[in-house]
Design an enzyme around this catalytic site. Structure first.
Site, PDB file in Angstrom:
ATOM      1  N   TYR A   1       0.816  -1.221   0.000  1.00 50.15           N
ATOM      2  CA  TYR A   1       0.000   0.000   0.000  1.00 50.15           C
ATOM      3  C   TYR A   1       0.844   1.263   0.000  1.00 50.15           C
ATOM      4  O   TYR A   1       0.411   2.299  -0.473  1.00 50.15           O
ATOM      5  CB  TYR A   1      -0.901   0.027   1.235  1.00 50.15           C
ATOM      6  CG  TYR A   1      -2.189  -0.735   1.084  1.00 50.15           C
ATOM      7  CD1 TYR A   1      -2.177  -2.102   0.869  1.00 50.15           C
ATOM      8  CD2 TYR A   1      -3.410  -0.087   1.172  1.00 50.15           C
ATOM      9  CE1 TYR A   1      -3.351  -2.803   0.745  1.00 50.15           C
ATOM     10  CE2 TYR A   1      -4.597  -0.782   1.049  1.00 50.15           C
ATOM     11  CZ  TYR A   1      -4.567  -2.141   0.835  1.00 50.15           C
ATOM     12  OH  TYR A   1      -5.732  -2.824   0.717  1.00 50.15           O
TER      13      TYR A   1
ATOM     14  N   ASP B   1      -5.766  -7.265   4.156  1.00 51.29           N
ATOM     15  CA  ASP B   1      -6.949  -6.672   3.518  1.00 51.29           C
ATOM     16  C   ASP B   1      -7.817  -7.780   2.928  1.00 51.29           C
ATOM     17  O   ASP B   1      -9.029  -7.830   3.136  1.00 51.29           O
ATOM     18  CB  ASP B   1      -6.490  -5.702   2.416  1.00 51.29           C
ATOM     19  CG  ASP B   1      -7.674  -5.076   1.692  1.00 51.29           C
ATOM     20  OD1 ASP B   1      -8.625  -4.652   2.376  1.00 51.29           O
ATOM     21  OD2 ASP B   1      -7.648  -5.042   0.442  1.00 51.29           O
TER      22      ASP B   1
ATOM     23  N   ASP C   1      -1.762 -18.421   0.726  1.00 55.93           N
ATOM     24  CA  ASP C   1      -2.744 -19.147  -0.099  1.00 55.93           C
ATOM     25  C   ASP C   1      -3.387 -20.277   0.708  1.00 55.93           C
ATOM     26  O   ASP C   1      -4.607 -20.488   0.666  1.00 55.93           O
ATOM     27  CB  ASP C   1      -2.112 -19.660  -1.411  1.00 55.93           C
ATOM     28  CG  ASP C   1      -0.761 -20.336  -1.222  1.00 55.93           C
ATOM     29  OD1 ASP C   1      -0.218 -20.334  -0.097  1.00 55.93           O
ATOM     30  OD2 ASP C   1      -0.245 -20.892  -2.215  1.00 55.93           O
TER      31      ASP C   1
ATOM     32  N   ASP D   1     -11.525  -9.636   4.589  1.00 52.16           N
ATOM     33  CA  ASP D   1     -12.826  -9.682   3.888  1.00 52.16           C
ATOM     34  C   ASP D   1     -13.346 -11.123   3.841  1.00 52.16           C
ATOM     35  O   ASP D   1     -14.532 -11.374   4.022  1.00 52.16           O
ATOM     36  CB  ASP D   1     -12.700  -9.154   2.453  1.00 52.16           C
ATOM     37  CG  ASP D   1     -13.083  -7.677   2.350  1.00 52.16           C
ATOM     38  OD1 ASP D   1     -12.870  -6.948   3.351  1.00 52.16           O
ATOM     39  OD2 ASP D   1     -13.579  -7.258   1.288  1.00 52.16           O
TER      40      ASP D   1
ATOM     41  N   LYS E   1       4.230 -15.229   2.548  1.00 54.47           N
ATOM     42  CA  LYS E   1       4.452 -15.959   1.290  1.00 54.47           C
ATOM     43  C   LYS E   1       5.963 -16.186   1.201  1.00 54.47           C
ATOM     44  O   LYS E   1       6.642 -15.758   0.258  1.00 54.47           O
ATOM     45  CB  LYS E   1       3.899 -15.132   0.113  1.00 54.47           C
ATOM     46  CG  LYS E   1       3.880 -15.839  -1.222  1.00 54.47           C
ATOM     47  CD  LYS E   1       2.839 -16.939  -1.319  1.00 54.47           C
ATOM     48  CE  LYS E   1       2.989 -17.695  -2.631  1.00 54.47           C
ATOM     49  NZ  LYS E   1       2.172 -18.925  -2.691  1.00 54.47           N
TER      50      LYS E   1
END
Ligand code: IPM
Ligand code: MG
Length: 360
Positions: free
Chosen positions: A146, A251, A227, A255, A195
């Site tokens: 970001y 983020d 993942d 959700d 990751k």
């Protein structure tokens, strides 16, 4: 106690849901003999309309002069709203990112729990949802993709866009410490999501989180690839207690986690700096499609206000009273449209606020 609260209602359903949270704060203040003073501020699309920019220096200064910030939501319909014809740095979301950075709000706490009363609204199979779950996502909020360098340019005649994911060890250490501190007050398990099989930033993340873990021998640390985490969230969400992760992963995963609680309209959030100062907002967006119709679910914003009482003001009894009132209202069968199910009574945004106030 006397507390100064900066209020950013914002766009879309923001004004409706924040009004209900203020109603609840006033009820708690009355019951426990506190005074809350509110300063109304503009940010997002409404600030663009009035000031030409999504966030002014005056709004930042007024937030800094307050004890905490209560926020609704910002932004509009990205295909139809004129705000999205502006350059990226003048759009509503730029205001949100700037205020996070300016106020140093590096730790974003997003608790996701499945209320037994809402298990019918959970999209997972009953054999999974019946175990319930109660996790807290600790999302790093002022670094990573970001805030890394970005540019779009023509390279050898080909349009090319670059975003950078960068973290230094200090940024990782301070969010890891927050995660372990919170875990000590919960079930003492931290899942660090990265990751590390591909990214350098994740390999450093994993190393620093492992170092921090040494100071918290009572807390179990596990590392999980992002993942796989996305998969585990729908396969066995009960395995998680505190999940700590970088900005963009957080983020996306928050959700996903919100959806398995039944509705994003239930999820509060707190964004904190090193002190007790924080900005409290629902995890959901501005829902322009239902704005102004008194239909939105104010519970996420009300629970965010309860987090403000708990984390910024140390008002534990008051926060517990608000949380309990929300549960009682659900127990009594009241629902907004997003969490409606058979046999329940559908109520409006403002009725939901009133019902919760009555139970404080
Ligand atoms: C969130 C939102 C924001 C984010 C957007 C509105 C910029 O999705 O708070 O999760 O991506 O951080
Ligand atoms: Mg988001």
């Amino acid at each position: 106690m006397n507390k100064k609260i900066a209020v950013i209602k914002g766009d879309g359903i923001g004004p409706e849901i924040v009004s209900e949270a203020v109603k609840v704060l006033d009820k708690a203040a009355e019951k426990y003999a506190h005074t809350f003073e509110y300063t109304q501020l503009l940010m997002g699309g409404c600030s663009i309309d009035v000031n030409g920019v999504p966030l002014t220096d005056e709004t930042i200064a007024a937030c800094k002069a307050s004890d905490a910030v209560l926020m609704g939501s910002i932004g509009g319909d990205t295909t139809t709203s004129p705000w999205y014809k502006l350059p990226a740095n003048l759009r509503p979301e730029a205001g949100l990112l700037k205020i996070r950075k300016e106020l140093g709000l590096f730790a974003n706490l997003r608790p996701c729990l499945l209320y037994p009363q809402l298990s019918g609204a959970c999209p997972l199979k009953e054999e999974i949802s019946s175990n319930g779950f109660d996790m807290l996502i600790m999302r790093e909020l002022t670094g990573g993709l970001y805030f890394g360098e970005r540019r779009t340019e023509e390279v050898d005649g080909v349009m090319t866009a670059v975003d950078t994911l960068s973290y230094n060890e200090n940024e990782i250490r301070r969010i890891a410490i927050k995660a372990f501190e919170v875990a000590m007050k919960r079930s003492k398990k931290v899942t660090s999501v990265d990751k590390a099989n591909v990214l350098d930033s994740s390999r450093l993340w994993r190393k620093v989180v492992t170092e921090v873990a040494a100071d918290y021998p009572e807390v179990t640390l596990e590392h999980m690839l992002v993942d796989n985490t996305a998969m585990q969230l729908v396969k066995n969400p009960a395995q998680f207690d505190v999940m700590v992760t970088e900005n963009m992963f957080g983020d996306i995963l928050s959700d996903e986690a919100s959806m398995i609680t039944g509705s994003i309209g239930m999820l509060p959030s707190a964004s904190m700096n090193e002190t007790k100062f924080g900005l409290y907002e629902p995890s959901g967006g501005s829902a322009p499609d239902i704005a102004g119709q008194n239909k939105a679910n104010p519970i996420a914003t009300i629970l965010s206000a309860a987090m403000m009482l708990r984390y910024s003001f140390d008002m534990t009894d008051e926060a517990d009273a608000v949380d309990a009132a929300v549960k009682q209202t659900l127990n009594d069968g009241f629902r907004t449209g997003d969490i409606m199910s058979d046999g329940c009574k559908m109520v409006s945004c403002s009725e939901m606020g009133d019902l919760i106030c009555e139970r404080i």
